[in-house]
Design a protein around this motif. Structure first.
Motif, PDB file in Angstrom:
ATOM      1  N   ARG A   5      -0.250   0.216   5.906  1.00  0.00           N
ATOM      2  CA  ARG A   5       1.023  -0.502   6.012  1.00  0.00           C
ATOM      3  C   ARG A   5       2.176   0.478   5.799  1.00  0.00           C
ATOM      4  NH1 ARG A   5       2.681  -5.717   5.125  1.00  0.00           N
ATOM      5  NH2 ARG A   5       0.650  -6.382   4.404  1.00  0.00           N
ATOM      6  N   GLU A 217      12.165 -13.803   7.946  1.00  0.00           N
ATOM      7  CA  GLU A 217      11.008 -14.671   8.185  1.00  0.00           C
ATOM      8  C   GLU A 217      10.199 -14.242   9.392  1.00  0.00           C
ATOM      9  OE1 GLU A 217      14.018 -18.103   7.349  1.00  0.00           O
ATOM     10  OE2 GLU A 217      12.177 -18.971   8.153  1.00  0.00           O
ATOM     11  N   LYS A 221       4.685  -7.731  10.563  1.00  0.00           N
ATOM     12  CA  LYS A 221       3.902  -7.488   9.349  1.00  0.00           C
ATOM     13  C   LYS A 221       3.677  -5.995   9.117  1.00  0.00           C
ATOM     14  CE  LYS A 221       1.445 -11.842   8.715  1.00  0.00           C
ATOM     15  NZ  LYS A 221       2.437 -12.645   9.445  1.00  0.00           N
ATOM     16  N   ASP A 222       3.445  -5.272  10.185  1.00  0.00           N
ATOM     17  CA  ASP A 222       3.144  -3.841  10.039  1.00  0.00           C
ATOM     18  C   ASP A 222       4.293  -2.946  10.460  1.00  0.00           C
ATOM     19  OD1 ASP A 222      -0.122  -4.719  11.146  1.00  0.00           O
ATOM     20  OD2 ASP A 222       0.496  -4.212   9.101  1.00  0.00           O
ATOM     21  N   MET A 234      11.166 -13.688   2.353  1.00  0.00           N
ATOM     22  CA  MET A 234      10.075 -12.961   1.696  1.00  0.00           C
ATOM     23  C   MET A 234      10.577 -12.284   0.423  1.00  0.00           C
ATOM     24  SD  MET A 234       9.273  -9.464   3.795  1.00  0.00           S
ATOM     25  CE  MET A 234       9.288 -10.076   5.480  1.00  0.00           C
ATOM     26  N   LYS A 239       6.051 -14.010  -0.918  1.00  0.00           N
ATOM     27  CA  LYS A 239       4.770 -14.453  -0.347  1.00  0.00           C
ATOM     28  C   LYS A 239       4.161 -13.403   0.562  1.00  0.00           C
ATOM     29  CE  LYS A 239       5.305 -19.380  -0.783  1.00  0.00           C
ATOM     30  NZ  LYS A 239       5.715 -20.643  -0.197  1.00  0.00           N
ATOM     31  N   ARG A 240       4.980 -12.522   1.069  1.00  0.00           N
ATOM     32  CA  ARG A 240       4.420 -11.403   1.830  1.00  0.00           C
ATOM     33  C   ARG A 240       5.306 -10.200   1.596  1.00  0.00           C
ATOM     34  NH1 ARG A 240       6.817 -11.871   7.863  1.00  0.00           N
ATOM     35  NH2 ARG A 240       6.462  -9.652   7.780  1.00  0.00           N
ATOM     36  N   GLN A 241       4.825  -9.061   2.044  1.00  0.00           N
ATOM     37  CA  GLN A 241       5.552  -7.820   1.815  1.00  0.00           C
ATOM     38  C   GLN A 241       6.234  -7.364   3.106  1.00  0.00           C
ATOM     39  OE1 GLN A 241       5.899  -6.612  -1.199  1.00  0.00           O
ATOM     40  NE2 GLN A 241       4.509  -8.156  -2.040  1.00  0.00           N
ATOM     41  N   ARG A 254       6.681 -14.910  -8.662  1.00  0.00           N
ATOM     42  CA  ARG A 254       7.041 -15.192  -7.266  1.00  0.00           C
ATOM     43  C   ARG A 254       8.158 -16.214  -7.239  1.00  0.00           C
ATOM     44  NH1 ARG A 254       5.177 -11.007  -4.895  1.00  0.00           N
ATOM     45  NH2 ARG A 254       5.548 -10.305  -7.036  1.00  0.00           N
TER      46      ARG A 254
END
Lengths: 378, 420
Positions: A5, A217, A221-222, A234, A239-241, A254
């Motif tokens: 990542r 949003e 992702k990568d 986020m 909830k996600r990076q 969180r």
């Protein structure tokens, strides 16, 4: 060893050494002025304030100055029938006056920045949609430019700026190039409360420095998405990076009352504010935008400015009728940690009014109690 | 109105007494006693599929040149904000504004292709699950009437049963439908009004160009762009007065006469937005649009924007075209508009402009709506279904030379009459 990542997310920054700016830790002086309207009284008032702060020439002469506006929400959202400049946004006349004063102080180039909600359209078009005329600002300076910083924009790569103290949430953040490609950074904000962080002033304004292509949003992702979509949830929820980043402590709460104030301080430390200006002539109480139930118009008739953002925001907080030394559980930070405390703890500046020199109107003569003033329009 | 099959008793025609409804659509033969009674009441009965005067057709693949007097559009939609999420919420576009279903573009297209011939929206039952409110019916009437068409009224089972039993709630819904019909009947002069347009869409609106051209019309409405529809075969002699930009999305090059007309339009200062293979005259480059999807060239006083790839996404086509022209040329702006669409028309009588507002959420919003206007007017009279007589609103001068109207709340439809 880099994770995939981090490796993939860093591809846009190959060959770039993460940049760290130096922090302004000089004695905190904040100018407070009363100003009754956005008419002929405004410019002389702001001129007097910058003089009280020691003038702008030493700060901006022959330099590129970026001004982060505070244009939260969509271009067509209003509190009732009030134009955004009288409620949730700094007024266009304040923006124009700021550009004029910077130009007068011989700034070489002035760039207006904002990351408008969920769009990569040119910033000028966003302003037009709101009923503002970009030419108004172009006419205030020799070289005035605009950039939508919600995506890559006119840059070839994002700029990774490191948080000098290591960071509360992330060690570094990725920005549109404009935040790196400037010598002086101005945060031009509105005097408001905020649903997630209690207050939104010059520091919280910088939450919007971050592009939604990475922190939004719809972000990839990568790797960053091409276009921004949605808000920076986020960062609120964890909830996600974001692409190319790993949180320092993934086991931390969180909860947005924990996360957002910390992200704000990180962002301000990574890209420090050299001049904070807060428009409190006409504003709104009860929240940061018309979408918050119960917001109402308020007329503090105030302007606040300073070269240390923590001090400036602390004075502004006091002017809103709150105690800048308050922490979670006490107004205005009922549901969140104090951005002011976190910023002070990170060494960005003082929040104790005893350590801040207030010039102009004393706080006691200018206080406008946000919790008790105004009537609901919603 | 679609007349329910089970309403074969002539006495049930009393429901139509005093209403503007004068035509019933049926799908089966009714008893002669019923037909006789209807005829005596001046009500025409159309048995679907048997009358050559009525062409039942979708806008897709429509036989525009049909000699039928009436075009009954059968592929329309129940207007509103569709609930497409699992939780029953509305889905939204890229900027979070809910998608809206409207028949406005269909009606406008039909009227452009068949001027002065009646257009019906004959949708029948909605796809929406759940009870239809009075406002849903009112919106269906208004959505068609505002653009010059007529909605073939369709009643759901609950309403039919309620009217049969003369229940208070059902009669209230019926009154809402009838009062809305009457409101528009009294606005008959709307037929003398033409779309106020700064945009033109030129296309054959058929065949391989159908999807893109139809969706462009739909999305221009969504984006509040005031446009006029110009069918390709007649566009070479059409009036381009007032247009600042023309979109020509067809894959095929225009005929020579139209090509010359469009080139004149550009040279006189207009913007032409075209598909990839358009025969572009040699001219200096003027860069690209902000996203690099169009190559822009300068020609005389104007510009031509040529798509780098084949135009395939109508949402992006309209958004990009709007950006290339710039919002600087907008005729109006809507604040707190939500799911409201705006339709601007100008009367043959000089100095009269109508602005129709349709709220596809079909309920009054807590957020007050403001309408900003570029042009100056002497008076502005606001009327709505809640207040048909209406009142005059103050035109407030705002920055940059614009004017604003702060609108009273309305649930479904409002009309602003501007003079001067």
């Amino acid at each position: 060893m880099l994770t995939r990542r981090e490796l993939v997310g860093g591809l846009l920054l190959i060959g770039t050494k993460p940049k760290a700016f130096s922090l302004n830790k000089s004695a905190a002086r904040v100018a407070v002025a009363k100003c009754h309207n956005y008419g002929s009284e405004l410019l002389p008032t702001m001129e007097r304030m910058v003089d009280q702060l020691g003038g702008l020439g030493r700060l901006v002469k022959n330099r590129t100055v970026a001004i982060k506006l505070n244009l939260t929400g969509t271009a067509t959202s209003r509190m009732g029938c009030r134009p955004a400049g009288l409620a949730q946004w700094p007024h266009p006349q304040v923006v124009a006056a700021t550009v004029h004063l910077l130009d007068k102080a011989s700034a070489r180039r002035i760039r207006l920045l904002e990351s408008p909600w969920s769009t990569a359209d040119p910033l000028e078009e966003f302003l037009l949609q709101a009923g503002w005329d970009p030419d108004m600002f172009v006419g205030c300076g020799k070289r005035v430019e605009f950039e939508n910083t919600n995506w890559l924009g006119s840059g070839k790569k994002y700029s990774r700026l490191v948080v000098p103290y290591g960071g509360y949430v992330y060690k570094a953040y990725d920005f549109n190039h404009s935040y790196e490609d400037c010598d002086v950074f101005v945060s031009l904000a509105k005097l408001k409360e905020h649903g997630s962080t209690g207050i939104t002033l010059s520091m919280k304004n910088c939450f919007g420095n971050l592009p939604a292509t990475i922190y939004g949003e719809g972000a990839g992702k990568d790797e960053p998405s091409l276009l921004p979509q949605g808000g920076r949830h986020m960062l609120h929820s964890g909830k996600r990076q974001p692409a190319g980043h790993m949180e320092i402590d993934p086991s931390s709460p969180r909860e947005e009352g924990y996360r957002v104030p910390r992200v704000v301080v990180d962002v301000v430390a990574a890209r420090p504010i050299d001049l904070a200006i807060i428009d409190g002539i006409e504003s709104m109480a009860g929240g940061e935008g018309p979408w918050i139930r119960g917001v109402r118009p308020i007329s503090p008739k105030l302007l606040v400015a300073g070269t240390n953002c923590v001090a400036t925001d602390s004075v502004a907080t006091a002017l809103m009728g709150f105690d800048p030394m308050a922490d979670r559980g006490t107004a205005p930070f009922e549901k969140c940690d104090s951005t002011l405390r976190l910023a002070e703890a990170a060494g960005l500046g003082p929040r104790d009014l005893r350590q801040i020199e207030v010039v102009g109107v004393p706080i006691a003569e200018a206080v406008c109690r946000y919790r008790s003033a105004g009537t609901s329009q919603m | 109105m679609y007349w329910p099959e089970e309403w074969s008793d002539p006495e049930q025609l009393s429901l139509l007494h005093g209403t503007p409804i004068n035509c019933l659509v049926t799908e089966r033969e009714f008893p002669s006693a019923f037909i006789d009674r209807a005829l005596r009441l001046g009500i025409e009965i159309v048995l679907k599929g048997t009358r050559a005067e009525v062409l039942w057709s979708g806008t897709s693949g429509a036989a525009w040149k049909s000699p039928a007097e009436v075009l009954a559009i059968s592929d329309g939609v129940w207007p509103g904000v569709p609930a497409t999420r699992e939780d029953g919420g509305a889905s939204a576009g890229p900027t979070g504004v809910p998608w809206v279903d409207s028949n406005g573009w269909r009606i406008r297209l039909a009227l452009a292709m068949r001027p002065s011939k009646p257009v019906w929206i004959a949708v029948g039952s909605p796809k929406k699950v759940g009870v239809l409110r009075k406002e849903d019916y009112v919106l269906a009437v208004a959505d068609a009437a505002a653009y010059g068409g007529r909605w073939v009224i369709w009643l759901d089972r609950e309403l039919r049963d309620g009217l049969t039993q003369r229940s208070g709630n059902a009669l209230d819904v019926w009154r809402g439908i009838v009062e809305t019909l009457r409101f528009f009947e009294q606005q008959s002069r709307q037929q003398d009004f033409r779309p106020a347009a700064t945009w033109g869409v030129v296309s054959d609106f058929s065949g391989g160009n159908e999807f893109l051209s139809h969706e462009i019309l739909n999305l221009m409405m969504r984006r509040h762009l005031p446009f006029v529809i110009l069918e390709k075969s007649g566009a070479a002699t059409a009036d381009f007065e007032g247009l600042l930009a023309v979109v020509y999305p067809d894959r095929e090059a225009p005929g020579r006469a139209l090509e010359r007309k469009l080139e004149r339009f550009i040279r006189q200062g207009g913007l032409l937005v075209v598909n990839k293979n358009y025969p572009v005259p040699r001219s200096p480059s003027a860069g690209t649009d902000p996203y690099g999807r169009f190559r822009i060239q300068r020609l005389g006083k104007g510009r031509i924007a040529v798509s780098v790839q084949d135009l395939a996404d109508p949402y992006l086509t309209v958004a990009d075209a709007h950006l290339i022209l710039s919002r600087r040329h907008d005729l109006f702006r809507l604040y707190n508009g939500g799911s409201v669409y705006v339709y601007l028309t100008r009367g043959d009588r000089a100095g009269l402009t109508l602005i129709q507002l349709l709220n596809y959420a079909a309920r009054s919003s807590a957020n007050l709506i403001s309408l900003a206007l570029r042009d100056k007017y002497r008076t502005a009279r606001f009327r709505s279904l809640e207040d048909p007589h209406g009142k005059y609103l103050e035109l407030q001068s705002v920055e940059n030379g614009w004017f604003e109207l702060h609108l009273p709340p309305f649930a479904v439809y409002a009309l602003i009459e501007l003079e001067g």
